[in-house]
Design a protein around this motif. Structure first.
Motif, mmCIF file in Angstrom:
data_model
loop_
_atom_site.group_PDB
_atom_site.id
_atom_site.type_symbol
_atom_site.label_atom_id
_atom_site.label_comp_id
_atom_site.label_asym_id
_atom_site.label_seq_id
_atom_site.Cartn_x
_atom_site.Cartn_y
_atom_site.Cartn_z
ATOM 1 N N LEU A 17 0.859 -1.181 0.000
ATOM 2 C CA LEU A 17 0.000 0.000 0.000
ATOM 3 C C LEU A 17 0.896 1.231 0.000
ATOM 4 O O LEU A 17 1.832 1.314 0.783
ATOM 5 N N GLU A 18 0.613 2.204 -0.878
ATOM 6 C CA GLU A 18 1.460 3.400 -1.017
ATOM 7 C C GLU A 18 0.724 4.614 -0.441
ATOM 8 O O GLU A 18 -0.398 4.912 -0.814
ATOM 9 N N CYS A 19 1.387 5.285 0.498
ATOM 10 C CA CYS A 19 0.841 6.520 1.066
ATOM 11 C C CYS A 19 1.763 7.674 0.590
ATOM 12 O O CYS A 19 2.984 7.617 0.778
ATOM 13 N N SER A 20 1.207 8.721 -0.006
ATOM 14 C CA SER A 20 2.062 9.769 -0.598
ATOM 15 C C SER A 20 1.429 11.154 -0.445
ATOM 16 O O SER A 20 0.220 11.279 -0.244
ATOM 17 N N THR A 21 2.352 12.155 -0.529
ATOM 18 C CA THR A 21 1.902 13.554 -0.546
ATOM 19 C C THR A 21 2.519 14.210 -1.769
ATOM 20 O O THR A 21 3.654 13.891 -2.159
ATOM 21 N N PRO A 22 1.873 15.214 -2.405
ATOM 22 C CA PRO A 22 2.423 15.846 -3.614
ATOM 23 C C PRO A 22 3.382 16.997 -3.276
ATOM 24 O O PRO A 22 3.533 17.932 -4.058
ATOM 25 N N TYR A 23 3.920 16.927 -2.091
ATOM 26 C CA TYR A 23 4.869 17.974 -1.669
ATOM 27 C C TYR A 23 5.863 17.326 -0.745
ATOM 28 O O TYR A 23 5.663 16.214 -0.254
ATOM 29 N N VAL A 24 6.938 18.082 -0.480
ATOM 30 C CA VAL A 24 7.993 17.636 0.418
ATOM 31 C C VAL A 24 8.242 18.744 1.417
ATOM 32 O O VAL A 24 8.436 19.895 1.030
ATOM 33 N N CYS A 25 8.161 18.409 2.663
ATOM 34 C CA CYS A 25 8.436 19.373 3.728
ATOM 35 C C CYS A 25 9.763 18.999 4.366
ATOM 36 O O CYS A 25 9.931 17.850 4.819
ATOM 37 N N LEU A 26 10.691 20.014 4.414
ATOM 38 C CA LEU A 26 12.038 19.698 4.880
ATOM 39 C C LEU A 26 12.194 19.889 6.387
ATOM 40 O O LEU A 26 13.227 19.550 6.948
ATOM 41 N N GLY A 27 11.189 20.413 7.049
ATOM 42 C CA GLY A 27 11.306 20.613 8.495
ATOM 43 C C GLY A 27 11.337 19.282 9.242
ATOM 44 O O GLY A 27 10.744 18.273 8.826
ATOM 45 N N ASP A 28 12.028 19.291 10.388
ATOM 46 C CA ASP A 28 12.158 18.041 11.160
ATOM 47 C C ASP A 28 10.854 17.645 11.816
ATOM 48 O O ASP A 28 10.659 16.478 12.171
ATOM 49 N N ASN A 29 9.938 18.588 12.015
ATOM 50 C CA ASN A 29 8.696 18.263 12.730
ATOM 51 C C ASN A 29 7.650 17.641 11.831
ATOM 52 O O ASN A 29 6.592 17.216 12.307
ATOM 53 N N ILE A 30 7.892 17.639 10.544
ATOM 54 C CA ILE A 30 6.887 17.106 9.611
ATOM 55 C C ILE A 30 7.189 15.621 9.383
ATOM 56 O O ILE A 30 8.295 15.256 8.954
ATOM 57 N N VAL A 31 6.119 14.717 9.719
ATOM 58 C CA VAL A 31 6.317 13.250 9.661
ATOM 59 C C VAL A 31 5.169 12.622 8.866
ATOM 60 O O VAL A 31 4.002 12.959 9.062
ATOM 61 N N LEU A 32 5.508 11.666 7.981
ATOM 62 C CA LEU A 32 4.527 10.836 7.251
ATOM 63 C C LEU A 32 4.660 9.399 7.783
ATOM 64 O O LEU A 32 5.765 8.829 7.754
ATOM 65 N N ARG A 33 3.559 8.817 8.250
ATOM 66 C CA ARG A 33 3.664 7.451 8.842
ATOM 67 C C ARG A 33 2.359 6.658 8.637
ATOM 68 O O ARG A 33 1.305 7.212 8.429
#
Length: 554
Positions: A17-33
């Motif tokens: 299963l693929e979970c994705s966002t159309p952007y990239v956030c470089l901050g350390d507080n931003i998490v995809l899980r």
């Protein structure tokens, strides 16, 4: 975030299963899980794209899902501190029917013949849904529905049942359940019909007796009467006897109740016992002889009656009977009648009995008299009737016979006529009569035949006596001649003093009465003047009555 992957997973196969966002956030507080997955069988990998073709962040969940994950919810979440955004995925895991089980209703109590039983097949989970069911009894297919209904249970329905639930991915098989039919039945070994002396066993069983969860109690009955009770399910006859034949039943009991087996007939076969042979010759007339033979055997015996070895009658095939003979038979019985019997019919008679198991016989000697005595119109007549005694059975004598008549052993008369006539018979003529026939050097005497003459009471004999020694005792005695016996009544005036039958107790305690055949005796103790007077004795029977008087003086 957005989630992509197969709409349905298949149990045992790895999928992603693929979970994705159309952007990239470089901050350390931003998490995809990913959340809600089993880390023991899952792998998570990520990828970031930053180039001229596009920008995205992707987190892949690769796992081997089981049927227990079906309808489970997974969450793909992106968070920035306390800010969150997520997408939910409901898993659709294709799998064969799981946790298949069979249930029995009723689940408690004894199930008897004729009861209704329901067997249900249940599954905990199936995707796609179950498409078909199969029921098996002891390995043999018995149904193709989810619920197997037995509306009238039979003994043969006892057994181990299991069901199968099937869909496109496979089959779920339930553990077996046992349907116990609590129904008693008796079986005879080697058979229900056995030869006397054979070792025989009656067994009382319920289906699956050895696998019963509790101990059973067996009660045995013969012809409805109790025999024994205990844990033994057999009734043993080491050498069965004829007396053991009968109807046997048994009752089987457990903690839930009891059931009684249908009675079984135990039949014991045996050879004929010694036959019973009876010979009868009519005393009056002496013209008929009856020979009867009976026997005890099983199966019924074939009977034959012979005289001096020559067969006269049988119970099986028809034998050509003489004009004077007739025969009849029933089960284990044969009767032979000989008419116009005479001396020629005397001799040794035998009866033989036989069946498939053996034979037996008996003999008896008949002494047939040539002379017989016939009383007409009857051997019991009323006084005044005309009676003729005829000496019969002497036809064919070489010389003209001479007849001598006897009554009670005393000679009456002798003549050439075979009859003794009483134009008007009297009571004194009664007695036991015989006739003797003499022809040439031979003679024969008939059996004694009684002639009874019924007559009314004669004049009673009435006497009185007064005894003074040791106190005054008066005795009045009445006796009479009659046949049949008379009823005697002693009266004084209008009152009854005593009687021989149906009389109330004497009015005075001084009076004591005793009676015997045609006699009445009355004792009066402490006689007083008031006891004097005329006493009347009345006698009566079916033929008439008579009376007499006496003047008793104190």
């Amino acid at each position: 975030p957005s989630v992509t992957g197969r709409e349905e997973q298949t149990e045992g196969q790895r999928s992603t299963l693929e979970c994705s966002t159309p952007y990239v956030c470089l901050g350390d507080n931003i998490v995809l899980r990913w959340e809600g997955y089993d880390p023991r069988v899952s792998e998570v990998s990520g990828r970031v794209q930053l180039d001229t073709s596009g920008v995205s962040q992707q987190l892949n969940l690769t796992s081997s899902f089981s049927w227990k994950d079906h309808s489970k919810k997974l969450l793909c979440e992106v968070s920035d501190g306390s800010k969150r955004a997520s997408t939910e995925v409901v898993l659709r895991v294709r799998h064969s029917p799981k946790d298949t089980r069979a249930s029995l209703s009723p689940s408690s109590g004894n199930i008897g013949v004729g009861d209704t039983v329901t067997l249900s097949c249940e599954v905990a989970s199936s995707h796609p849904p179950v498409s078909s069911y199969r029921w098996y009894k002891d390995g043999a297919a018995v149904g193709a529905e989810r619920v197997l209904g037995l509306r009238a249970v039979r003994r043969q329905d006892h057994g181990r049942y299991h069901c199968e639930a099937q869909n496109a991915l496979g089959t779920g098989v339930s553990p077996p359940v046992t349907l116990r039919v609590f129904s008693a039945e008796i079986v005879a070994s080697p058979a229900a019909e056995v030869l006397e002396g054979t070792a025989t066993t009656l067994s009382c069983d319920v289906p699956g007796r050895e696998g019963q969860p509790e101990e059973l109690t067996f009660s045995w009955f013969k012809n409805g009467a109790w025999l024994k009770e205990g844990p033994a399910h057999t009734l043993l006859f080491p050498a069965v006897a004829a007396a053991d034949a009968g109807y046997y039943s048994c009752q089987v009991t457990n903690s839930q109740g009891s059931d009684t087996a249908q009675a079984i007939s135990l039949s014991v076969t045996y050879p004929p016992r010694i036959p019973t042979l009876t010979l009868f010759q009519e005393a009056q007339g002496g013209r008929r002889v009856i020979v009867r033979c009976t026997v005890d055997s099983h199966p019924p015996a074939t009977l034959a009656i012979d005289r001096e070895g020559a067969v006269l009658a049988t119970s099986a095939a028809q034998v050509a009977l003489g004009q004077r003979l007739s025969a009849s038979s029933s089960r284990n019985s044969l009767r032979l009648e000989i008419r116009d019997a005479g001396a020629r019919d005397g001799g040794r008679y035998g009866c033989s009995a036989s069946n498939v198991h053996g034979n037996a016989s008996a003999t008896k000697v008949l002494v047939s008299r040539a002379a017989g005595l016939l009383i007409q119109p009857s051997a019991e007549v009323a006084e005044g009737a005309a009676v003729t005694l005829t000496c019969v059975g002497t036809a064919g004598a070489a010389e003209k016979p001479l007849y001598t008549w006897y009554r009670n052993g005393r000679r009456l008369q002798e003549s050439s006529f075979p009859t003794l006539e009483f134009p008007s018979v009297r009571g004194d003529d009664a007695g036991a009569f015989q006739c003797q026939v003499r022809s040439g050097n031979s003679s024969d005497t008939s059996e004694a035949v009684p002639l009874r003459v019924l007559y009314p009471p004669r004049q009673p004999v009435l006497s009185s006596f007064l005894q003074s020694q040791g106190g005054r005792l008066g005795i009045i005695q009445c006796s009479v001649e009659s046949d049949p016996e008379s009823s005697l009544t002693l009266r004084r005036g209008d009152g009854v003093v005593a009687c021989t039958r149906g009389c109330p107790q004497a009015a005075s305690p001084r009076v004591r009465a005793t009676s015997s055949y045609n006699s009445l005796k009355v004792e009066i103790r402490d006689v007083v003047v008031e006891d004097e007077g005329i006493y009347v004795c009345q006698a009566g029977n079916s033929q008439g009555s008579a009376s007499a008087t006496v003047d008793f003086k104190a």
